[in-house]
Scaffold this motif. Sequence first.
Motif, PDB file in Angstrom:
ATOM      1  N   LEU A  25      33.206  43.463  46.871  1.00  0.00           N
ATOM      2  CA  LEU A  25      34.668  43.388  46.912  1.00  0.00           C
ATOM      3  C   LEU A  25      35.295  44.658  46.347  1.00  0.00           C
ATOM      4  CD1 LEU A  25      35.229  39.690  45.793  1.00  0.00           C
ATOM      5  CD2 LEU A  25      35.672  40.655  48.061  1.00  0.00           C
ATOM      6  N   PHE A  26      34.710  45.166  45.273  1.00  0.00           N
ATOM      7  CA  PHE A  26      35.216  46.394  44.663  1.00  0.00           C
ATOM      8  C   PHE A  26      35.084  47.567  45.627  1.00  0.00           C
ATOM      9  CE2 PHE A  26      34.649  50.157  41.910  1.00  0.00           C
ATOM     10  CZ  PHE A  26      35.886  50.148  41.292  1.00  0.00           C
ATOM     11  N   HIS A  57      42.720  39.985  29.102  1.00  0.00           N
ATOM     12  CA  HIS A  57      43.181  41.327  29.471  1.00  0.00           C
ATOM     13  C   HIS A  57      42.769  41.655  30.910  1.00  0.00           C
ATOM     14  CE1 HIS A  57      44.005  45.610  29.267  1.00  0.00           C
ATOM     15  NE2 HIS A  57      42.769  45.840  29.639  1.00  0.00           N
ATOM     16  N   LEU A  58      41.542  41.323  31.264  1.00  0.00           N
ATOM     17  CA  LEU A  58      41.051  41.604  32.614  1.00  0.00           C
ATOM     18  C   LEU A  58      41.804  40.812  33.674  1.00  0.00           C
ATOM     19  CD1 LEU A  58      37.248  41.650  31.793  1.00  0.00           C
ATOM     20  CD2 LEU A  58      38.614  43.635  32.512  1.00  0.00           C
ATOM     21  N   GLY A  65      46.897  44.216  40.057  1.00  0.00           N
ATOM     22  CA  GLY A  65      46.293  44.925  41.185  1.00  0.00           C
ATOM     23  C   GLY A  65      45.408  46.091  40.805  1.00  0.00           C
ATOM     24  N   THR A  66      44.996  46.158  39.533  1.00  0.00           N
ATOM     25  CA  THR A  66      44.142  47.268  39.094  1.00  0.00           C
ATOM     26  C   THR A  66      42.696  46.838  38.860  1.00  0.00           C
ATOM     27  OG1 THR A  66      44.733  46.929  36.766  1.00  0.00           O
ATOM     28  CG2 THR A  66      46.093  48.487  38.045  1.00  0.00           C
ATOM     29  N   ALA A  67      42.368  45.623  39.281  1.00  0.00           N
ATOM     30  CA  ALA A  67      41.005  45.110  39.175  1.00  0.00           C
ATOM     31  C   ALA A  67      40.799  44.105  40.301  1.00  0.00           C
ATOM     32  CB  ALA A  67      40.767  44.457  37.817  1.00  0.00           C
ATOM     33  N   VAL A  68      39.532  43.823  40.589  1.00  0.00           N
ATOM     34  CA  VAL A  68      39.175  42.906  41.679  1.00  0.00           C
ATOM     35  C   VAL A  68      38.416  41.719  41.089  1.00  0.00           C
ATOM     36  CG1 VAL A  68      37.863  42.690  43.824  1.00  0.00           C
ATOM     37  CG2 VAL A  68      39.038  44.833  43.304  1.00  0.00           C
ATOM     38  N   ALA A  69      38.807  40.509  41.497  1.00  0.00           N
ATOM     39  CA  ALA A  69      38.187  39.297  40.963  1.00  0.00           C
ATOM     40  C   ALA A  69      37.371  38.570  42.027  1.00  0.00           C
ATOM     41  CB  ALA A  69      39.264  38.350  40.436  1.00  0.00           C
ATOM     42  N   ILE A  86      35.021  40.096  37.173  1.00  0.00           N
ATOM     43  CA  ILE A  86      36.127  41.013  37.458  1.00  0.00           C
ATOM     44  C   ILE A  86      35.573  42.429  37.433  1.00  0.00           C
ATOM     45  CG2 ILE A  86      38.336  41.932  36.661  1.00  0.00           C
ATOM     46  CD1 ILE A  86      38.972  39.119  35.586  1.00  0.00           C
ATOM     47  N   ALA A  87      35.843  43.169  38.502  1.00  0.00           N
ATOM     48  CA  ALA A  87      35.391  44.556  38.621  1.00  0.00           C
ATOM     49  C   ALA A  87      36.561  45.494  38.354  1.00  0.00           C
ATOM     50  CB  ALA A  87      34.836  44.810  40.024  1.00  0.00           C
ATOM     51  N   VAL A  88      36.325  46.473  37.492  1.00  0.00           N
ATOM     52  CA  VAL A  88      37.347  47.468  37.161  1.00  0.00           C
ATOM     53  C   VAL A  88      36.749  48.865  37.311  1.00  0.00           C
ATOM     54  CG1 VAL A  88      38.611  45.950  35.595  1.00  0.00           C
ATOM     55  CG2 VAL A  88      36.851  47.443  34.693  1.00  0.00           C
TER      56      VAL A  88
END
Length: 90
Positions: A25-26, A57-58, A65-69, A86-88
């Motif tokens: 997804l990331f 926080h994540l 919209g700054t991370a993908v879950a 969660i990918a950051v």
Amino acid sequence: VLWIDAALDMTVGKAAAQVGHAAMLFAGALDAEHAGAWAESGFVCAVRDADPVRWRHLTKRVADGTAVAVRDAGFTEVAPGSVTVIAVPG
């Protein structure tokens, strides 16, 4: 960084599958330039457990919209709709 929700009681296999989903997804959320750079680096990433404070926080980053879950369908170990990873950007 791929953050696992440490509060969920997932087996190692389940967590590994969720991390794989998060990585895909990331990658799909990146623009072509950043995806190419990540590929050239060998898709380097880190996997970490997130404590409840970090997890809150994540989840805010996902909302911003700054991370993908990864949201699980709930067919196996966790409730439907649970955010497992969660990918950051590193």
